[in-house]
Design an enzyme around this catalytic site. Structure first.
Site, PDB file in Angstrom:
ATOM      1  N   ASP A   1     -48.946  -7.079  30.270  1.00 41.74           N
ATOM      2  CA  ASP A   1     -48.651  -5.632  30.349  1.00 41.74           C
ATOM      3  C   ASP A   1     -47.554  -5.155  29.396  1.00 41.74           C
ATOM      4  O   ASP A   1     -47.420  -3.959  29.172  1.00 41.74           O
ATOM      5  CB  ASP A   1     -48.246  -5.253  31.779  1.00 41.74           C
ATOM      6  CG  ASP A   1     -49.324  -5.585  32.789  1.00 41.74           C
ATOM      7  OD1 ASP A   1     -50.505  -5.592  32.398  1.00 41.74           O
ATOM      8  OD2 ASP A   1     -48.985  -5.847  33.956  1.00 41.74           O
TER       9      ASP A   1
ATOM     10  N   SER B   1     -42.490 -11.529  39.361  1.00 38.99           N
ATOM     11  CA  SER B   1     -42.053 -12.932  39.363  1.00 38.99           C
ATOM     12  C   SER B   1     -40.561 -13.041  39.038  1.00 38.99           C
ATOM     13  O   SER B   1     -39.840 -13.834  39.664  1.00 38.99           O
ATOM     14  CB  SER B   1     -42.850 -13.721  38.325  1.00 38.99           C
ATOM     15  OG  SER B   1     -44.227 -13.612  38.602  1.00 38.99           O
TER      16      SER B   1
HETATM   17  P1  ATP Z   1     -48.082  -9.339  36.262  1.00 37.05           P
HETATM   18  O1  ATP Z   1     -47.219  -8.494  35.351  1.00 37.05           O
HETATM   19  O2  ATP Z   1     -49.063 -10.138  35.516  1.00 37.05           O
HETATM   20  O3  ATP Z   1     -48.695  -8.560  37.397  1.00 37.05           O
HETATM   21  P2  ATP Z   1     -45.983 -10.204  38.039  1.00 37.05           P
HETATM   22  O4  ATP Z   1     -45.058 -11.344  37.963  1.00 37.05           O
HETATM   23  O5  ATP Z   1     -45.386  -8.825  37.943  1.00 37.05           O
HETATM   24  O6  ATP Z   1     -47.099 -10.428  36.933  1.00 37.05           O
HETATM   25  P3  ATP Z   1     -46.501  -9.860  40.867  1.00 37.05           P
HETATM   26  O7  ATP Z   1     -47.763 -10.049  41.661  1.00 37.05           O
HETATM   27  O8  ATP Z   1     -45.845  -8.536  40.931  1.00 37.05           O
HETATM   28  O9  ATP Z   1     -46.857 -10.303  39.378  1.00 37.05           O
HETATM   29  O10 ATP Z   1     -45.437 -10.933  41.369  1.00 37.05           O
HETATM   30  C1  ATP Z   1     -45.763 -12.307  41.438  1.00 37.05           C
HETATM   31  C2  ATP Z   1     -45.118 -12.933  42.639  1.00 37.05           C
HETATM   32  O11 ATP Z   1     -43.685 -12.795  42.553  1.00 37.05           O
HETATM   33  C3  ATP Z   1     -45.441 -12.272  43.973  1.00 37.05           C
HETATM   34  O12 ATP Z   1     -46.687 -12.702  44.496  1.00 37.05           O
HETATM   35  C4  ATP Z   1     -44.297 -12.717  44.839  1.00 37.05           C
HETATM   36  O13 ATP Z   1     -44.466 -14.035  45.255  1.00 37.05           O
HETATM   37  C5  ATP Z   1     -43.131 -12.680  43.847  1.00 37.05           C
HETATM   38  N1  ATP Z   1     -42.409 -11.402  43.945  1.00 37.05           N
HETATM   39  C6  ATP Z   1     -42.771 -10.206  43.456  1.00 37.05           C
HETATM   40  N2  ATP Z   1     -41.848  -9.252  43.740  1.00 37.05           N
HETATM   41  C7  ATP Z   1     -40.886  -9.876  44.467  1.00 37.05           C
HETATM   42  C8  ATP Z   1     -39.667  -9.448  45.083  1.00 37.05           C
HETATM   43  N3  ATP Z   1     -39.253  -8.199  44.987  1.00 37.05           N
HETATM   44  N4  ATP Z   1     -38.937 -10.375  45.747  1.00 37.05           N
HETATM   45  C9  ATP Z   1     -39.365 -11.650  45.832  1.00 37.05           C
HETATM   46  N5  ATP Z   1     -40.482 -12.107  45.274  1.00 37.05           N
HETATM   47  C10 ATP Z   1     -41.237 -11.250  44.600  1.00 37.05           C
END
Ligand code: ATP
Length: 325
Positions: A131, A108
């Site tokens: 995490d 995110s």
């Molecule tokens: P968690 O740690 O709980 O998994 P997170 O924020 O890492 O949370 P992700 O599924 O990796 O969860 O990312 C959430 C959303 O952020 C994705 O579905 C996408 O919309 C956006 N996102 C992730 N990586 C990118 C990126 N490199 N560029 C643009 N948007 C991104």
């Protein structure tokens, strides 16, 4: 970029206990500091599709104790593309939103960084993930609650493990990070943790078995970080083949780790960083994640928060090993 009058807030990625406390803090502190607040539903999906509502202090009443997120959350493939982010930016302009607070994990905040750079748009991040894998902050919102949930589950599993004299492999979340596995193992008095940070994973199992843990104890519990290839099932299958004399079971804790009322620690972290996010905007900061390090609010550039690896304290591995004899 002109004066900031209206701030949008969203939750994105996996839900984490304490996200509601963070939404509450951003909303209330924002209003106190003279901003309009708009809640954006379903993460980046709602940003692209305009699923947005004005937020008042009443919108965030009575939510500090609730798990999940009242704004809902989503994983949004479209936002990973320039076209998707273009649509998101159009929504921000149409809604007169001048700055964005993103509550979420590594992905995110990576998305927020891309939007911020492509459109010169002020974004502030809050570390919302169970995490604990974001660099620059001692803890993330949701981590402490999940750690406690795992500890309670393992306490229960220990009752049956002891009664039947079994080896239990308990799989916990953590993505590519072993913070939940390592610390829940210490907290629950488990005999071992198998974590991605330790490159000798497969040897760890043999070492552990050869220490003859079952000679001194009638049962044991090994906490394993989730992994597509080397999760709890993998280790249990190996023990069944290599040590057929042992009675082995697997418990994959799964989504129950995300639920529940946030701990006091997570509510406080969410409140402090939420207020910190509004302070960052008042001070003209942008593209930073608000964290807490050594009990002080810190502003970590997005690029560091998402690309630097947060190290696991090797002393924790020593502590667990010494105490599990
Ligand atoms: P968690 O740690 O709980 O998994 P997170 O924020 O890492 O949370 P992700 O599924 O990796 O969860 O990312 C959430 C959303 O952020 C994705 O579905 C996408 O919309 C956006 N996102 C992730 N990586 C990118 C990126 N490199 N560029 C643009 N948007 C991104």
């Amino acid at each position: 970029m002109g004066k900031i009058r209206c701030i949008g807030v969203l939750t994105s990625g996996g839900d984490a206990p304490g996200m509601n406390a963070a939404i509450r803090a951003v909303t209330r502190s924002g209003i106190v500091n003279g901003f309009k607040i708009k809640g954006i539903y379903r993460g980046y999906d709602g940003l692209i599709n305009g699923d947005i509502a004005p937020f008042t202090t009443e919108n965030v009443s009575n939510i500090i104790q609730r798990g999940g997120t009242i704004l809902r959350t989503a994983r949004c493939q479209a936002f990973t593309t320039p076209e998707g982010r273009g649509k998101a930016y159009e929504t921000l302009q149409r809604e007169n939103i001048d700055a964005l607070v993103v509550i979420g994990g590594n992905g995110s905040l990576s998305g927020a960084l891309e939007l911020a750079e492509e459109y010169d748009f002020p974004c502030i991040g809050l570390p919302g993930t169970i995490d604990n894998d974001l660099y620059g902050t001692d803890s993330t919102i949701g981590y402490d609650t999940t750690l406690n949930t795992i500890k309670e589950c393992v306490d229960k599993i220990r009752d049956t493990a002891t009664s039947h004299e079994r080896i239990f492999f308990v799989e916990v979340m953590g993505r590519d990070a072993g913070f939940l596995a390592q610390n829940s193992a210490i907290a629950a008095g488990a005999e071992a943790a198998i974590i991605p940070e330790d490159s000798t994973d497969s040897d760890q199992l043999i070492e552990f078995m050869q220490r003859g843990i079952r000679k001194s104890k009638k049962s044991c519990i090994v906490i394993v970080s989730e992994s597509p290839k080397c999760g709890a099932m993998y280790y249990a299958d190996r023990v069944k083949k290599e040590y057929p004399e042992y009675d082995v079971r697997v418990s994959i804790l799964g989504h129950l780790q995300r639920g529940g009322s946030p701990s006091a620690h997570d509510r406080i972290l969410a409140s402090v960083t939420g207020v910190g996010a509004i302070q960052a905007i008042v001070q003209g900061q942008r593209n930073v994640m608000v964290g807490v390090r050594n009990n002080e609010v810190v502003y970590v550039p997005f690029i560091d928060a998402v690309s630097k690896k947060k190290p696991i304290d090797k002393n924790l591995i020593k502590v667990l090993n010494e105490l599990s004899i």
